[in-house]
Scaffold this motif. Structure first.
Motif, PDB file in Angstrom:
ATOM      1  N   MET A   1       0.826  -1.216  -0.036  1.00  0.00           N
ATOM      2  CA  MET A   1       0.108   0.228  -0.101  1.00  0.00           C
ATOM      3  C   MET A   1       1.064   1.250  -0.210  1.00  0.00           C
ATOM      4  SD  MET A   1      -2.954   1.045   2.659  1.00  0.00           S
ATOM      5  CE  MET A   1      -3.684  -0.435   2.824  1.00  0.00           C
ATOM      6  N   THR A   2       0.452   2.327  -0.905  1.00  0.00           N
ATOM      7  CA  THR A   2       1.254   3.474  -1.048  1.00  0.00           C
ATOM      8  C   THR A   2       0.984   4.208   0.164  1.00  0.00           C
ATOM      9  OG1 THR A   2      -0.700   4.815  -2.056  1.00  0.00           O
ATOM     10  CG2 THR A   2       1.137   3.442  -3.372  1.00  0.00           C
ATOM     11  N   ASN A   3       1.965   5.256   0.727  1.00  0.00           N
ATOM     12  CA  ASN A   3       1.762   6.082   1.893  1.00  0.00           C
ATOM     13  C   ASN A   3       0.730   6.857   1.640  1.00  0.00           C
ATOM     14  OD1 ASN A   3       2.915   7.148   4.234  1.00  0.00           O
ATOM     15  ND2 ASN A   3       3.294   8.927   3.197  1.00  0.00           N
ATOM     16  N   GLU A   4       0.259   7.285   0.498  1.00  0.00           N
ATOM     17  CA  GLU A   4      -0.807   8.115   0.200  1.00  0.00           C
ATOM     18  C   GLU A   4      -2.327   7.370   0.713  1.00  0.00           C
ATOM     19  OE1 GLU A   4      -3.093  10.420  -3.506  1.00  0.00           O
ATOM     20  OE2 GLU A   4      -0.752  10.005  -3.696  1.00  0.00           O
ATOM     21  N   LEU A   5      -2.242   6.153  -0.046  1.00  0.00           N
ATOM     22  CA  LEU A   5      -3.262   5.213   0.417  1.00  0.00           C
ATOM     23  C   LEU A   5      -3.498   5.095   2.105  1.00  0.00           C
ATOM     24  CD1 LEU A   5      -3.514   2.978  -2.412  1.00  0.00           C
ATOM     25  CD2 LEU A   5      -5.031   4.709  -1.920  1.00  0.00           C
ATOM     26  N   GLN A   6      -2.385   4.694   2.712  1.00  0.00           N
ATOM     27  CA  GLN A   6      -2.313   4.568   4.023  1.00  0.00           C
ATOM     28  C   GLN A   6      -2.979   5.717   4.852  1.00  0.00           C
ATOM     29  OE1 GLN A   6       1.666   3.525   4.957  1.00  0.00           O
ATOM     30  NE2 GLN A   6       1.435   1.421   4.653  1.00  0.00           N
ATOM     31  N   ILE A   7      -2.476   7.055   4.347  1.00  0.00           N
ATOM     32  CA  ILE A   7      -2.845   8.154   5.030  1.00  0.00           C
ATOM     33  C   ILE A   7      -4.545   8.516   4.636  1.00  0.00           C
ATOM     34  CG2 ILE A   7      -3.010  10.646   4.927  1.00  0.00           C
ATOM     35  CD1 ILE A   7       0.057  10.447   4.134  1.00  0.00           C
ATOM     36  N   LYS A   9      -6.716   5.917   4.282  1.00  0.00           N
ATOM     37  CA  LYS A   9      -7.136   4.777   5.086  1.00  0.00           C
ATOM     38  C   LYS A   9      -7.394   5.498   6.499  1.00  0.00           C
ATOM     39  CE  LYS A   9      -7.366   0.049   6.069  1.00  0.00           C
ATOM     40  NZ  LYS A   9      -6.804  -1.367   5.944  1.00  0.00           N
ATOM     41  N   ALA A  10      -6.353   6.022   6.858  1.00  0.00           N
ATOM     42  CA  ALA A  10      -6.380   6.521   8.352  1.00  0.00           C
ATOM     43  C   ALA A  10      -7.493   7.439   8.709  1.00  0.00           C
ATOM     44  CB  ALA A  10      -4.905   6.870   8.757  1.00  0.00           C
ATOM     45  N   GLU A  11      -7.675   8.455   7.484  1.00  0.00           N
ATOM     46  CA  GLU A  11      -8.631   9.365   7.574  1.00  0.00           C
ATOM     47  C   GLU A  11      -9.929   8.847   7.533  1.00  0.00           C
ATOM     48  OE1 GLU A  11      -7.546  11.938   4.045  1.00  0.00           O
ATOM     49  OE2 GLU A  11      -6.107  12.929   5.052  1.00  0.00           O
ATOM     50  N   LEU A  12     -10.155   7.970   6.625  1.00  0.00           N
ATOM     51  CA  LEU A  12     -11.352   7.091   6.579  1.00  0.00           C
ATOM     52  C   LEU A  12     -11.850   6.605   7.645  1.00  0.00           C
ATOM     53  CD1 LEU A  12     -11.180   6.052   2.887  1.00  0.00           C
ATOM     54  CD2 LEU A  12     -12.801   7.439   3.725  1.00  0.00           C
ATOM     55  N   PHE A 221     -21.099   6.968   7.387  1.00  0.00           N
ATOM     56  CA  PHE A 221     -20.173   5.855   8.008  1.00  0.00           C
ATOM     57  C   PHE A 221     -20.166   4.793   6.749  1.00  0.00           C
ATOM     58  CE2 PHE A 221     -20.772   1.405   9.681  1.00  0.00           C
ATOM     59  CZ  PHE A 221     -19.631   1.430  10.503  1.00  0.00           C
ATOM     60  N   ILE A 222     -21.136   4.393   6.126  1.00  0.00           N
ATOM     61  CA  ILE A 222     -21.366   3.458   5.149  1.00  0.00           C
ATOM     62  C   ILE A 222     -20.346   3.598   3.815  1.00  0.00           C
ATOM     63  CG2 ILE A 222     -22.708   2.317   3.178  1.00  0.00           C
ATOM     64  CD1 ILE A 222     -23.148   1.430   6.128  1.00  0.00           C
ATOM     65  N   GLU A 223     -20.266   5.182   3.495  1.00  0.00           N
ATOM     66  CA  GLU A 223     -19.475   5.283   2.459  1.00  0.00           C
ATOM     67  C   GLU A 223     -18.040   5.241   2.910  1.00  0.00           C
ATOM     68  OE1 GLU A 223     -20.856   9.276   1.562  1.00  0.00           O
ATOM     69  OE2 GLU A 223     -22.677   8.662   0.697  1.00  0.00           O
ATOM     70  N   ALA A 224     -17.554   5.769   4.100  1.00  0.00           N
ATOM     71  CA  ALA A 224     -16.311   5.697   4.545  1.00  0.00           C
ATOM     72  C   ALA A 224     -15.750   4.223   4.617  1.00  0.00           C
ATOM     73  CB  ALA A 224     -16.121   6.336   5.831  1.00  0.00           C
ATOM     74  N   ARG A 229     -13.012  -0.474   2.284  1.00  0.00           N
ATOM     75  CA  ARG A 229     -12.943  -1.874   1.473  1.00  0.00           C
ATOM     76  C   ARG A 229     -12.279  -1.875   0.122  1.00  0.00           C
ATOM     77  NH1 ARG A 229     -17.949  -1.996   3.874  1.00  0.00           N
ATOM     78  NH2 ARG A 229     -19.195  -1.762   2.198  1.00  0.00           N
ATOM     79  N   ASP A 230     -12.483  -0.742  -0.626  1.00  0.00           N
ATOM     80  CA  ASP A 230     -12.100  -0.522  -1.886  1.00  0.00           C
ATOM     81  C   ASP A 230     -10.393  -0.464  -1.860  1.00  0.00           C
ATOM     82  OD1 ASP A 230     -14.667  -0.581  -2.900  1.00  0.00           O
ATOM     83  OD2 ASP A 230     -14.819   1.445  -3.029  1.00  0.00           O
TER      84      ASP A 230
END
Length: 284
Positions: A1-7, A9-12, A221-224, A229-230
């Motif tokens: 996972m790229t750093n950008e996606l990790q950030i 995901k944490a935000e989500l 909540f559902i969208e996040a 999951r995506d």
């Protein structure tokens, strides 16, 4: 996972947890307002039932009001007819003027005035003279009335009927008072029901507001969660791709090693057990 996606995901995750907490809080508020609304609606129904019972009682009493009003009016009409007949008999017998009852009433009023008012001697003398004149007129009327049996009979009958009408009127007044009391209680109860219904409407509006806000937070909540999951799905695909690429490289290296061993075997070289296993794993 790229750093950008990790950030991201944490935000989500933060967004999801915050939305979940707000949703649960708003659902609790909605439940509280729903319970308040239901309680107020039950009170409204109870008050309306009481008011309707009072209306039934009022209407039942009003039946008696109508009954005694009719009896009073009919009886008074009979009495009035008899008093009219008495007036005709007075005229025929030369007894025109105020009735004996009216004269007695005037005497009583003047005697009361004499007993309760402060007057100078002249005024008091005039009042005494007037009372004596009326008493004389009363005596003469009474004597004439007693001598006129027809008139006396009509007046006596009229008075009996008038007294009967008075009894009906007394009963009417009792029932009318009861009906009015039931009516006022009914109106007060309906007003109280309207007041509580208005409070129930406010509670229902608050319930709708909290429920809609909770639904909005649930959507967030559902969208996040879906986006998380995506991201995990994309990350899984990337890992599989890396793994497949590594397997391919390893396989290519194994094939190359097996080819070298096979060439060594063809040249008469001695093979170890490890070399044989390597050949077994390969197409050779």
């Amino acid at each position: 996972m790229t750093n950008e996606l990790q950030i991201r995901k944490a935000e989500l995750k933060d967004i999801s947890e915050e939305a979940k907490e707000k949703r649960n809080q708003l659902n609790a508020e909605a439940s509280k307002f729903a319970a308040e609304r239901n309680e107020l609606n039950n009170k409204t129904k109870e008050l309306i039932t009481v008011a309707q019972d009072l209306k039934v009682k009022r209407d039942e009493v009003n039946v008696n009001v109508s009954k005694y009003k009719t009896l009073r009016d009919e009886t008074n009409a009979k009495a009035n007819d008899l008093f009219a007949k008495a007036d005709e008999l007075r005229k025929e017998g030369g007894l025109a003027g105020p009735s004996i009852k009216e004269i007695r009433k005037q005497i009583d009023e003047l005697e009361f005035k004499q007993q309760t008012s402060v007057m100078n001697p002249k005024k008091e003398k005039e009042l005494v003279t007037k009372i004596k004149e009326l008493e004389l007129e009363y005596s003469e009327k009474k004597k004439q009335l007693e001598e006129n049996s027809d008139l006396k009979a009509v007046l006596d009958e009229a008075q009996v009927i008038r007294d009967e009408a008075s009894e009906y009127h007394a009963q009417l007044a009792v029932y009318a008072s009861q009906a009015q009391e039931f009516h006022e209680q009914m109106i007060a109860t309906f007003k109280e029901a309207d007041k509580i219904r208005a409070e129930s409407d406010v509670a229902h509006k608050n319930f709708i507001r909290a429920q809609e806000a909770a639904d909005e937070q649930h959507k967030v909540f559902i969208e996040a969660q879906k986006e998380i999951r995506d991201i995990d799905k994309e990350n899984g695909k990337a890992k599989k791709k890396d793994k497949d690429a590594k397997v391919k490289v390893d396989k290519e290296e194994q094939e190359k090693d097996a080819q070298d061993i096979f060439e060594k075997f063809k040249d008469g070289g001695k093979l170890t057990m490890e070399d044989l296993m390597a050949l077994q794993r390969s197409k050779y």
